[in-house]
Design a protein around this motif. Structure first.
Motif, PDB file in Angstrom:
ATOM      1  N   GLU A 161      38.970  37.480  38.385  1.00  9.86           N
ATOM      2  CA  GLU A 161      40.069  37.892  39.270  1.00  9.86           C
ATOM      3  C   GLU A 161      41.137  38.662  38.490  1.00  9.86           C
ATOM      4  OE1 GLU A 161      43.397  35.835  42.250  1.00  9.86           O
ATOM      5  OE2 GLU A 161      41.735  34.642  41.442  1.00  9.86           O
ATOM      6  N   SER A 214      39.911  42.143  37.443  1.00  7.53           N
ATOM      7  CA  SER A 214      39.945  43.050  38.596  1.00  7.53           C
ATOM      8  C   SER A 214      41.356  43.562  38.841  1.00  7.53           C
ATOM      9  CB  SER A 214      39.428  42.321  39.832  1.00  7.53           C
ATOM     10  OG  SER A 214      39.509  43.145  40.977  1.00  7.53           O
ATOM     11  N   GLU A 215      42.336  42.693  38.690  1.00  7.53           N
ATOM     12  CA  GLU A 215      43.739  43.080  38.860  1.00  7.53           C
ATOM     13  C   GLU A 215      44.162  44.105  37.806  1.00  7.53           C
ATOM     14  OE1 GLU A 215      48.043  41.136  37.752  1.00  7.53           O
ATOM     15  OE2 GLU A 215      46.508  39.777  38.504  1.00  7.53           O
ATOM     16  N   ASP A 255      35.872  32.296  37.071  1.00 10.37           N
ATOM     17  CA  ASP A 255      36.360  32.875  38.325  1.00 10.37           C
ATOM     18  C   ASP A 255      37.771  33.439  38.161  1.00 10.37           C
ATOM     19  OD1 ASP A 255      33.990  32.177  39.498  1.00 10.37           O
ATOM     20  OD2 ASP A 255      34.760  30.358  40.446  1.00 10.37           O
TER      21      ASP A 255
END
Length: 253
Positions: free
Chosen positions: A40, A43-44, A36
């Motif tokens: 994240e 994606s950043e 997870d």
């Protein structure tokens, strides 16, 4: 564009390093066991290449290296950052946990380095950067297995720097003292040596050292922080007994 593959990229030093290299235009490959947090981060950072990875699985390591190289057109730098720490009295830590520290910090690093080797041979600026520690300078009380793992990383780095240097692959390590990351700050036991030496570095400090090592000529061992650089120098100039006495004093309960 240079390409770097980072293990343990989803938190702490790995996270700070990923962000720094991304800001400087590198192509990133990110791996971590925490799916997870990894998603994240990816994606950043513009949905860069990422894979959940347990570095103790040698086959998975080989697949990850091959897949990243295929996706990015090669591999220039491997940053072996994945690692764990457990502070405490040696006898209070289970045999299973001691083994896990060695499995991740040493065997996992070996797995990734082996997997990356054939890909690094195709790069004109190949490097393996290993996350070591000040604990590789002298065995640190309450860090016994962790310290042992970093001694192993130091020895492996020295050996491969000579072996692989003949193949055009630089191998070096980063040796910070205590760094303010969750691995240290969220530990259930806090060694007295941590408070006496102090936690004066953060993940960004280490990331900058990694970037310098990746982009400039650097020595095999790269101590970080003024205090530890001074300790490293004194360890060379003074008898080993002096370092032992210092450790006894700093770790007293």
């Amino acid at each position: 564009m240079k390409r770097i593959l980072i293990t343990g990229a989803a938190s702490g030093i790995g996270l700070a390093t990923a962000r720094l290299f991304h800001r400087n235009g590198w192509t990133l490959g990110l791996t971590d066991i925490n799916h997870d947090a990894l998603v994240e981060l990816a994606s950043e950072l513009d949905q860069c290449w990422h894979r959940q990875l347990d570095v103790t699985d040698d086959i998975a390591c080989r697949h990850a290296c091959q897949e990243f190289a295929a996706d990015s057109g090669g591999l220039d730098v491997l940053f072996n950052c994945a690692g764990i720490l457990q502070m405490g009295h040696f006898e209070d830590i289970s045999a299973e946990q001691h083994k896990r520290i060695i499995d991740i910090n040493v065997t996992g690093l070996i797995n990734m380095t082996l997997a990356a080797h054939p890909l690094l041979q195709d790069s004109n600026s190949a490097a393996v950067i290993n996350m070591s520690s000040a604990s590789a300078l002298y065995g640190t009380p309450h860090f016994a297995s962790y310290s042992a793992s970093k001694f192993a990383v130091r020895a492996l780095t020295e050996a491969l720097d000579i072996e692989w240097g003949r193949q055009g692959i630089r191998v070096l390590d980063i040796m910070p003292p205590f760094v303010s990351t969750p691995m240290l700050t969220e530990a259930s036991f806090r060694s007295p040596v941590v408070d006496r030496m102090g936690v004066n570095l953060d993940a960004d400090d280490i990331a900058r050292t990694v970037f310098q090592a990746a982009t400039e000529t650097a020595p095999v061992h790269n101590p970080v922080g003024g205090v530890f650089k001074l300790m490293t120098l004194s360890n060379k100039l003074l008898p080993s007994r002096a370092t032992r006495l210092l450790m006894q004093f700093m770790s007293r309960e």
